[in-house]
Motif scaffolding. Structure first.
Motif, mmCIF file in Angstrom:
data_model
loop_
_atom_site.group_PDB
_atom_site.id
_atom_site.type_symbol
_atom_site.label_atom_id
_atom_site.label_comp_id
_atom_site.label_asym_id
_atom_site.label_seq_id
_atom_site.Cartn_x
_atom_site.Cartn_y
_atom_site.Cartn_z
ATOM 1 N N ALA A 284 106.490 91.894 65.175
ATOM 2 C CA ALA A 284 105.979 92.770 64.155
ATOM 3 C C ALA A 284 106.709 94.059 64.041
ATOM 4 C CB ALA A 284 104.562 92.919 64.032
ATOM 5 N N PHE B 189 103.783 96.809 61.990
ATOM 6 C CA PHE B 189 104.421 96.620 60.683
ATOM 7 C C PHE B 189 104.345 97.917 59.583
ATOM 8 C CE2 PHE B 189 104.375 94.711 56.314
ATOM 9 C CZ PHE B 189 105.474 94.266 56.300
ATOM 10 N N LEU B 190 102.942 98.405 59.704
ATOM 11 C CA LEU B 190 102.702 99.585 58.445
ATOM 12 C C LEU B 190 103.167 100.911 59.042
ATOM 13 C CD1 LEU B 190 99.481 98.283 57.187
ATOM 14 C CD2 LEU B 190 101.611 98.058 56.092
ATOM 15 N N CYS C 170 99.345 94.018 65.193
ATOM 16 C CA CYS C 170 100.745 93.400 64.400
ATOM 17 C C CYS C 170 100.791 94.232 63.001
ATOM 18 C CB CYS C 170 100.768 91.983 64.302
ATOM 19 S SG CYS C 170 100.933 91.308 65.607
ATOM 20 N N LEU C 171 99.756 94.247 62.497
ATOM 21 C CA LEU C 171 99.638 94.952 61.353
ATOM 22 C C LEU C 171 100.067 96.559 61.459
ATOM 23 C CD1 LEU C 171 99.225 94.653 58.246
ATOM 24 C CD2 LEU C 171 97.035 95.199 58.540
ATOM 25 N N TYR D 118 93.686 103.289 63.923
ATOM 26 C CA TYR D 118 93.697 101.812 64.355
ATOM 27 C C TYR D 118 92.628 101.919 65.732
ATOM 28 C CZ TYR D 118 94.717 97.669 66.982
ATOM 29 O OH TYR D 118 94.696 96.645 67.852
ATOM 30 N N VAL E 185 95.691 89.484 56.949
ATOM 31 C CA VAL E 185 95.547 89.720 58.267
ATOM 32 C C VAL E 185 94.238 90.043 58.812
ATOM 33 C CG1 VAL E 185 96.489 91.230 60.200
ATOM 34 C CG2 VAL E 185 98.002 90.163 58.628
ATOM 35 N N THR F 196 90.982 88.192 61.273
ATOM 36 C CA THR F 196 90.794 88.943 62.572
ATOM 37 C C THR F 196 90.236 87.984 63.468
ATOM 38 O OG1 THR F 196 90.986 91.133 61.542
ATOM 39 C CG2 THR F 196 89.839 90.966 63.695
ATOM 40 N N GLY G 186 96.050 90.215 65.023
ATOM 41 C CA GLY G 186 96.600 90.578 63.675
ATOM 42 C C GLY G 186 96.582 92.405 63.672
ATOM 43 N N PRO G 187 95.438 92.766 63.635
ATOM 44 C CA PRO G 187 95.625 94.162 63.368
ATOM 45 C C PRO G 187 96.643 95.059 64.174
ATOM 46 C CG PRO G 187 93.344 93.490 63.613
ATOM 47 C CD PRO G 187 94.324 92.288 64.114
ATOM 48 N N ILE H 290 98.962 91.066 52.121
ATOM 49 C CA ILE H 290 99.310 90.801 53.627
ATOM 50 C C ILE H 290 98.149 91.477 54.498
ATOM 51 C CG2 ILE H 290 101.042 90.775 55.629
ATOM 52 C CD1 ILE H 290 101.675 88.587 53.718
ATOM 53 N N THR H 291 98.130 92.809 54.187
ATOM 54 C CA THR H 291 97.144 93.706 55.100
ATOM 55 C C THR H 291 95.870 92.983 54.946
ATOM 56 O OG1 THR H 291 98.377 95.660 54.527
ATOM 57 C CG2 THR H 291 95.988 95.559 55.202
#
Length: 584
Positions: A371, A185-186, A181-182, A97, A168, A172, A178-179, A164-165
């Motif tokens: 998230a 989540f992931l 939050c992703l 990330y 999101v 962007t 969004g990233p 969903i990925t």
């Protein structure tokens, strides 16, 4: 060394207070349990305990230990090899990330690339993903228990996650948070995958308890690295130049509708200034305040503060893993963490407020928190068997009812306001699902009784409807109306009319002197501070505008800023004094 794959137990930490691993040291410090060197030492320390409590010299140390216990989660003692192995695996998604979506890596290029080239496909991906999961729901894919059915069920979930990925990432440019939050989540899904690949013979609950220390370690390490990075070069600091430079590089559109005077004479669709990375170059007649055309672009702040947000997410997961351990004071830890998390979010929001982008960051922080909760719920669900989840959920709900049962209707009223559209869509899908089941397809769930077959909704939906009917619906609807009324008052009426009134006040006080303006603003500000729904920011903003307009010639810009800040401080202190002493 313990054979982890054989499911061996973790050896006890040595008697040294720091233990044999960083996790054991963190656990000792967080819990305040410093083991004694001998039984005699234990007896003497026990005998001296009352005296230590009575001694005022021990108070600072107790305060420090209490603070440490509150701030740091309780980590499971681990061998060095296991600790650093897990830490490395935890750091992989964090590193990806940071490299892809922050200024420490290639975040600006990634944001611009996704927003400029592929954002138009977001609607297609979103519709396809929602339609796919809706169709699979109608065919009861969660009930497929055969060998092939289990494979298709897992494939369905993976397709949903990938969809969903992609959605999101394609959004962007419009939703830059969004990233992150992703990531929140992931990351729990990644940790579950690590368990299945590397620690498949270890009990899931044991593995989850091991993760608290590595998650905390990587969280602190990420925050420290980001803090050092911000001071390495001037370009890494957050200032007006870096904000404008990052906004242009990330593809943010200047807000020329709100600031039409800031459009370039050569290109009306562009701002009247540019930057070379070191300074902002304004065209002739372009005011310095035109940099506000990028004030709604939170991409830049998310890119800059991204590593810190990664650390916060890992810190959240570290506490969550600590909660899954069976401790008697788990409820107290949850409350302490909730206070700490709110404080951290408020600190980031305050920083963003000073940078002029608080509105967008508030939404981003709420999205990140949601998230993180969703990811943690998935993590918890995967760490327990189905029967264990039912037992824990039932016990948790019983504790909630025992402690907060008298206030649940207030929460249900808010849920009614927020989730009513979702509930209607769910009931429609449930009716369609029931109709598909009546057809008798091999993939559909069979009916248990004839009564269940004749119902127009599924058995689960019917159970949820009965639960809803058991509530005091008239009382809940009253609370729902009050929630809606409160939202309208606080977010619409008060906010709008406060701005309108203060705008009128600015126009009326423009021809007056500094003394008269100060007296009027103190009186009006004091009256508005007495009203709880009225926010303080518009008052401070108005005071700064009128003071600068009337006192610029006599005090200068710097003098007006200092004078306005002093009057604002005195005004706030005076309002607090009247509220606490005069009103009570």
């Amino acid at each position: 060394m313990v054979d982890l794959e054989a499911g061996g137990s973790i050896p006890e930490a040595p008697t040294s207070p720091l233990g044999s691993s960083p996790a054991s040291a963190a656990h000792s410090l967080a819990s305040g349990d410093i083991p004694a060197s001998s039984s005699a030492g234990e007896m003497s320390s026990a005998t001296a305990a009352p005296a230590a409590e009575a001694s005022p010299k021990s108070s600072p140390s107790k305060i420090v230990m209490k603070t440490v216990r509150t701030v740091l989660p309780k980590a499971e003692p681990l061998p060095w090899c296991t600790f650093f192995s897990l830490s490395f695996k935890v750091a992989i998604p964090a590193a990806i990330y940071i490299l892809a979506f922050t200024r420490m890596g290639f975040g600006i290029d990634c944001f611009y690339y996704l927003a400029d080239r592929y954002s138009e496909y977001a609607s297609v991906v979103g519709i396809a993903t929602v339609a796919f999961i809706a169709i699979m729901y109608l065919f009861d894919f969660t009930e497929w228990q055969s060998r092939a059915g289990k494979v298709f069920r897992k494939a369905t979930w993976w397709i949903f996650v990938v969809g969903i990925t992609m959605l999101v990432l394609l959004l962007t440019g419009e939703y830059p948070y969004g990233p992150i939050c992703l990531f929140a989540f992931l990351t729990p899904m990644w940790l579950v995958t690590v368990k299945n690949v590397f620690y498949s013979d270890i009990r899931t609950r044991t593995y989850v308890s091991w993760l608290s220390g590595p998650l905390l370690f990587i969280s602190l390490l990420t925050g420290i690295v980001w803090f050092i990075w911000t001071f390495l070069r001037d370009e890494n600091e957050w200032n007006e130049i870096t904000r404008v430079t990052s906004a242009e590089a990330a593809g943010c559109e200047p807000d020329l509708k709100t600031y039409p005077e800031c459009a370039s004479e050569n290109n009306p669709e562009e701002a009247c200034f540019t930057t070379d990375g070191h300074e902002i170059i304004f065209e002739d007649g372009c005011d310095e305040t035109c940099v506000s055309v990028y004030e709604n672009c939170i991409n830049t702040f998310i890119l800059w503060v991204g590593p810190l947000l990664v650390g916060l997410v890992l810190f959240f997961l570290s506490f969550f893993c600590a909660f899954l351990r069976t401790d008697n004071d788990a409820e107290r830890d949850v409350i302490n963490f909730a206070k700490l998390w709110i404080f951290l979010l408020f600190t980031i929001w305050l920083t963003a407020s000073l940078a002029g982008i608080a509105a967008g960051v508030s939404t981003a922080l709420l999205a990140i928190t949601l998230a993180a909760f969703v990811g943690s719920a998935i993590f918890m669900a995967s760490s327990m068997r189905h029967d264990e989840r039912k037992v824990h959920a039932k016990g948790f709900w019983e504790r909630i009812k025992d402690k907060w049962g008298d206030h649940l209707d207030i929460v249900r009223g808010m849920a009614t306001v927020l989730l009513a559209p979702v509930a209607i869509i769910y009931l429609i899908l449930s009716m369609i699902n029931q109709s598909v089941r009546r057809i008798g397809l091999p993939v559909s769930k069979s009916f248990g009784t004839e009564e269940e077959r004749k119902d127009f909704v599924t058995k689960r939906a019917r159970s949820q409807i009965r639960t809803f009917k058991s509530w005091d619906r008239s009382k809940i609807l009253v609370y729902a109306v009050l929630w809606g009324f409160a939202f309208m008052v606080l977010q619409v009426i008060v906010a709008r009319f406060t701005v309108l009134f203060l705008s009128w006040l600015i126009e009326m006080t423009s021809p007056l002197g500094l003394g008269a303006v100060t007296g009027i603003m103190v009186g009006v500000g004091l009256l508005m501070f007495m009203l709880p729904p009225v926010p303080g920011v518009p008052i401070y903003l108005t005071l700064g505008i009128v003071v600068l307009a009337t006192g610029r010639e006599t005090l200068g810009i710097i003098g007006c800023m200092a004078y306005g800040a002093a009057v604002s401080l005195v005004l706030k202190l005076l309002a607090c004094t009247l509220q606490q002493k005069a009103i009570g």
